[in-house]
Design an enzyme around this catalytic site. Structure first.
Site, PDB file in Angstrom:
ATOM      1  N   GLU A  89      14.721 -16.868 -18.709  1.00  0.00           N
ATOM      2  CA  GLU A  89      13.692 -15.866 -19.002  1.00  0.00           C
ATOM      3  C   GLU A  89      14.236 -14.441 -19.021  1.00  0.00           C
ATOM      4  OE1 GLU A  89      10.416 -15.616 -16.175  1.00  0.00           O
ATOM      5  OE2 GLU A  89      11.744 -16.154 -14.532  1.00  0.00           O
ATOM      6  N   ASN A 137      -0.130   0.742   6.159  1.00  0.00           N
ATOM      7  CA  ASN A 137       0.561  -0.164   5.251  1.00  0.00           C
ATOM      8  C   ASN A 137       1.244  -1.210   6.122  1.00  0.00           C
ATOM      9  OD1 ASN A 137       2.192  -1.403   3.346  1.00  0.00           O
ATOM     10  ND2 ASN A 137       3.711   0.228   3.349  1.00  0.00           N
ATOM     11  N   GLY A 138       1.064  -2.489   5.795  1.00  0.00           N
ATOM     12  CA  GLY A 138       1.676  -3.557   6.592  1.00  0.00           C
ATOM     13  C   GLY A 138       0.619  -4.586   6.978  1.00  0.00           C
ATOM     14  N   LYS A 157      14.788 -18.933 -14.224  1.00  0.00           N
ATOM     15  CA  LYS A 157      15.173 -17.532 -13.976  1.00  0.00           C
ATOM     16  C   LYS A 157      16.197 -17.089 -15.005  1.00  0.00           C
ATOM     17  CE  LYS A 157      12.786 -15.956 -11.890  1.00  0.00           C
ATOM     18  NZ  LYS A 157      11.716 -16.773 -11.520  1.00  0.00           N
ATOM     19  N   TRP A 187      -3.401  -2.088  -1.540  1.00  0.00           N
ATOM     20  CA  TRP A 187      -3.196  -3.346  -2.254  1.00  0.00           C
ATOM     21  C   TRP A 187      -3.741  -4.406  -1.307  1.00  0.00           C
ATOM     22  CZ3 TRP A 187      -0.651  -8.061  -2.404  1.00  0.00           C
ATOM     23  CH2 TRP A 187      -0.580  -8.640  -3.679  1.00  0.00           C
ATOM     24  N   LYS A 202       3.449 -10.416 -17.301  1.00  0.00           N
ATOM     25  CA  LYS A 202       3.400 -10.713 -15.867  1.00  0.00           C
ATOM     26  C   LYS A 202       2.229 -11.628 -15.541  1.00  0.00           C
ATOM     27  CE  LYS A 202       4.744 -10.363 -11.613  1.00  0.00           C
ATOM     28  NZ  LYS A 202       5.875 -11.232 -11.268  1.00  0.00           N
ATOM     29  N   GLU A 225      13.885 -24.008 -10.996  1.00  0.00           N
ATOM     30  CA  GLU A 225      13.614 -22.575 -10.869  1.00  0.00           C
ATOM     31  C   GLU A 225      14.845 -21.749 -11.264  1.00  0.00           C
ATOM     32  OE1 GLU A 225      11.143 -20.850 -10.759  1.00  0.00           O
ATOM     33  OE2 GLU A 225      11.672 -18.914  -9.900  1.00  0.00           O
ATOM     34  N   HIS A 277      22.061 -40.300 -19.132  1.00  0.00           N
ATOM     35  CA  HIS A 277      21.123 -40.994 -20.015  1.00  0.00           C
ATOM     36  C   HIS A 277      20.878 -40.187 -21.289  1.00  0.00           C
ATOM     37  CE1 HIS A 277      20.560 -44.071 -17.046  1.00  0.00           C
ATOM     38  NE2 HIS A 277      20.449 -43.124 -16.133  1.00  0.00           N
ATOM     39  N   CYS A 298       0.828  -1.207   0.000  1.00  0.00           N
ATOM     40  CA  CYS A 298       0.000   0.000   0.000  1.00  0.00           C
ATOM     41  C   CYS A 298       0.864   1.260   0.000  1.00  0.00           C
ATOM     42  CB  CYS A 298      -0.875   0.016   1.237  1.00  0.00           C
ATOM     43  SG  CYS A 298      -1.794  -1.503   1.467  1.00  0.00           S
ATOM     44  N   ARG A 340       3.670   0.980  -6.583  1.00  0.00           N
ATOM     45  CA  ARG A 340       3.633  -0.006  -5.497  1.00  0.00           C
ATOM     46  C   ARG A 340       2.491  -1.002  -5.679  1.00  0.00           C
ATOM     47  NH1 ARG A 340       6.467   1.785  -0.972  1.00  0.00           N
ATOM     48  NH2 ARG A 340       5.061   0.793   0.504  1.00  0.00           N
TER      49      ARG A 340
HETATM   50  C1  F6R Z   1       8.591 -16.845 -13.927  1.00  0.00           C
HETATM   51  C2  F6R Z   1       7.198 -16.488 -13.727  1.00  0.00           C
HETATM   52  C3  F6R Z   1       6.161 -17.332 -14.339  1.00  0.00           C
HETATM   53  C4  F6R Z   1       4.945 -17.478 -13.417  1.00  0.00           C
HETATM   54  C5  F6R Z   1       3.822 -18.206 -14.150  1.00  0.00           C
HETATM   55  C6  F6R Z   1       2.613 -18.373 -13.256  1.00  0.00           C
HETATM   56  O1  F6R Z   1       9.446 -15.950 -13.283  1.00  0.00           O
HETATM   57  O2  F6R Z   1       6.891 -15.506 -13.078  1.00  0.00           O
HETATM   58  O3  F6R Z   1       6.658 -18.588 -14.690  1.00  0.00           O
HETATM   59  O4  F6R Z   1       5.340 -18.176 -12.264  1.00  0.00           O
HETATM   60  O5  F6R Z   1       3.451 -17.471 -15.280  1.00  0.00           O
HETATM   61  O6  F6R Z   1       2.080 -17.154 -12.881  1.00  0.00           O
HETATM   62  P1  F6R Z   1       1.134 -17.033 -11.636  1.00  0.00           P
HETATM   63  O7  F6R Z   1       1.910 -17.380 -10.425  1.00  0.00           O
HETATM   64  O8  F6R Z   1       0.689 -15.593 -11.639  1.00  0.00           O
HETATM   65  O9  F6R Z   1      -0.012 -17.985 -11.855  1.00  0.00           O
END
Ligand code: F6R
Length: 608
Positions: free
Chosen positions: A488, A101-102, A485, A75, A603, A481, A504, A2, A27
């Site tokens: 991407e 906020n918090g 990272k 938020w 996102k 993971e 294999h 927030c 934010r």
């Molecule tokens: C990678 C990333 C994506 C999300 C995926 C699922 O850094 O952010 O792989 O994890 O698109 O997204 P959510 O969690 O929003 O369902």
């Protein structure tokens, strides 16, 4: 999370509040509100959605006269994004207004207490308890009142407070949530972050934990939690607005990585009560937990990777069989689901199309569903039978970091809870696990502090063509993971392999100088993975190892070693991910990629 703005001075407050809030939009928020003292009463206006709606409703603030006010962008955490839940919140007779906020971790206990005293609540928020608690303690002295409230509330807070009985003064206080004071020419301000005040002043005071700020038009003073006055020196801001929005970090991704210790605390602490795990939102009786036949974890991308981690933890600790599915597969594969199964959908955004479709599929089959979701009021949060929020705050960088870490914590808590209820672990085990979990924030901070070493290493690999991430068991989960990272945000091809699987087929890709990141945090698998590393180095691979402090034997086999602090074997992913995130970040920066907005990615993936 927030955003808070407050103003007291000569000018109309509302336009300054709206302008300040607009500088905090980064934010993230889903509703907004302002409160202005008009000479007689404190007027409030709130709106769901964008700030534009609030500006229109108030005619850019003109409809709310007065030179003292507080504003907020919310938020949602506790309670959906509605007008009632939007801030500011009032006490019963609207003589005290609060923005927050918090997270007030003990709000349920306080709410019960206050309800017992006759207080009536109109929202689902944790913040409203602060407004009523201020009312409860108020006997004419705001500072004494605020210090009493500080002694009762647990958790994190930045608060802006107005008392109708003290119209020429604003009060602010913080603990573990940011808040600054701006000293302007024609008035003084409070804000969650510097950009909100930069138009009016570059002279700011940084309020420290458990300090109270008292602002009038002419003066600013500070007090400690005992109500004693303290002297603070102002700082001069010399950054530009863009840098300030990122809190001085070069990218949102880096900022969010640095928010992980707090994210872990926020997801963990409110669910620990007197040494026990209390997940009220789970809504499952012990009998129901004992009756779970199988857990199906369904998610996409990084959220799916946390599901892979959770499989090891649920199966190892609670002895419940777990299937982990990519949502895009689950929805079309006609999965076998039994009445006593539990489907857990994990999603940061709560809007991922495949995850939502998988949830609907499970619900159509009549199976109980639980969402582990970050965005309050999102589609998955609304449609799942039960929802456990991760409280990581808004994530702006496309590549997830802090939401990933929060998801892991939520899953650990569930696994420990289920294991205890099913008699697989004792109360003593639970206490030991919780102790280790509560150490994680500090350990993550320590690992983040090591960024220089990782940056140096990453700079050597910005022109790598292929990178392999290997590990066994939980270390395989974290490798997945780590690999995602890297690819991407740096566009370097990378793959994650179970270390024992390389020979294999994939080992044929290893050439002189190929970078392999090997993760070895599981003691019982340590020697096995070392053998795999030797197989790789003897074919020319350059091996970066991530392992537990004390495993120095690895230095004979690997070329470069990063040590992570000791924790319980189930929780090592929460630590091992930090150097891997930093590595990807610095490779991406070194290559000049758009770290926060990598090409071709969104996102929130709302199409299948
Ligand atoms: C990678 C990333 C994506 C999300 C995926 C699922 O850094 O952010 O792989 O994890 O698109 O997204 P959510 O969690 O929003 O369902």
């Amino acid at each position: 999370m927030c955003g808070i703005v407050g103003y007291i001075g000569e000018s109309p407050a509302a336009p300054i509040l709206l302008d300040g809030l607009s500088k905090l939009e980064y934010r993230g928020y889903d509703s907004a509100g302002i409160a202005v003292y008009d000479g007689e009463k404190i007027q409030v206006q709130k709106a769901i959605g964008r700030l534009k709606v609030l500006s229109e409703l108030t005619h850019d603030g003109a409809k709310m006269p007065g030179a003292a006010g507080i504003g907020h962008t919310r938020w949602a955490t506790h309670g959906a994004p509605t007008n009632n839940n939007a801030h500011p919140h009032f006490n019963g007779d609207e003589s005290i207004a609060v923005v927050h906020n918090g997270i007030i971790e003990n709000y349920q206990k306080l709410k019960k207490y206050l309800e017992g005293k006759g207080y009536q609540f109109v929202s689902d928020t944790d913040t409203e308890v602060v407004a009523h608690l201020l009312d409860y303690y108020y006997k004419g002295d705001p500072i004494e009142t605020i210090t009493k409230v500080m002694h009762r509330v647990e958790g994190s807070y930045a608060l802006g407070i107005m008392f109708k009985a003290h119209p020429g003064i604003l009060y602010a206080v913080r603990k573990d949530s940011p808040l600054i004071v701006g000293h302007g020419k024609d008035g003084n301000l409070i804000a969650s972050d510097v950009p909100a005040v930069l138009k009016y002043t570059r002279n700011v005071y940084f309020i420290q934990n458990e300090e109270i700020a008292v602002l009038s038009e002419e003066a600013i003073s500070f007090f400690n939690v005992d109500g004693e006055e303290i002297i603070k020196e102002p700082s001069t801001i010399d950054w530009d607005i863009n840098a300030a929005e990122k809190g001085g970090y070069e990218h949102f991704m880096l900022k969010e990585m640095y928010e992980q210790p707090q994210t872990v605390r926020d997801t963990l602490n409110p669910r620990i009560k007197e040494g026990a795990i209390v997940i009220e939102e789970l809504g499952m009786s012990d009998e129901e937990i004992r009756g779970i036949g199988r857990i199906h974890i369904v998610a996409c991308g990084s959220a799916y990777h946390t599901g892979v981690t959770a499989k090891y933890v649920f199966e190892g600790m609670a002895r419940i069989p777990v299937d982990v599915d990519l949502a895009s597969e689950f929805r079309y594969r006609n999965p076998i689901l039994a009445d006593n199964d539990l489907v857990i959908i994990i999603s940061q955004s709560g809007e991922t199309a495949d995850s939502l479709a998988a949830l609907r599929e499970a619900k159509n089959r009549g199976v109980k569903t639980l969402g582990i979701v970050n965005v309050v009021g999102s589609s998955i949060a609304r449609e799942a039978d039960k929802v456990m929020y991760t409280w990581a705050g808004p994530e702006i960088a496309v590549a997830t970091t802090k939401a990933y870490s929060a998801q892991l914590i939520a899953e650990y808590l569930l696994a420990i809870k289920f294991a205890q209820v099913r008699g697989e672990i004792t109360e003593q085990d639970v206490r030991a696990y919780l102790k280790d979990l509560q150490k994680l924030p500090e350990q993550i901070e320590m690992l983040l502090g090591n960024k220089g070493k990782i940056q140096h290493f990453a700079n050597r690999y910005i022109s790598a063509k292929d990178v392999f991430f290997v590990g066994r068991g939980l270390d395989h989960a974290i490798s997945m993971e780590g690999s995602l990272k890297l690819k991407e945000i740096s566009y370097i091809h990378s793959e994650a392999y179970a270390a024992g699987e390389l020979k294999h087929g994939t080992i044929s890709l290893i050439e002189e100088g190929t970078l392999v990141a090997a993760v070895l945090t599981q003691e019982e698998l340590y020697k096995k993975t070392i053998s795999n590393i030797v197989e790789l180095t003897s074919r020319g691979a350059f091996v970066l190892a991530v392992t537990n402090t004390g495993n120095t034997e690895i230095e004979k086999a690997a070329d470069y070693v990063i040590y992570i602090p000791q924790t319980n074997r189930w929780f090592t992913n929460s630590l091992a991910i930090i150097p891997l995130q930093l590595f990807s970040y610095y490779v991406s920066v070194g290559k000049g990629c758009d770290v926060d907005k990598p090409r071709n990615l969104a996102k929130s993936v709302t199409v299948e």
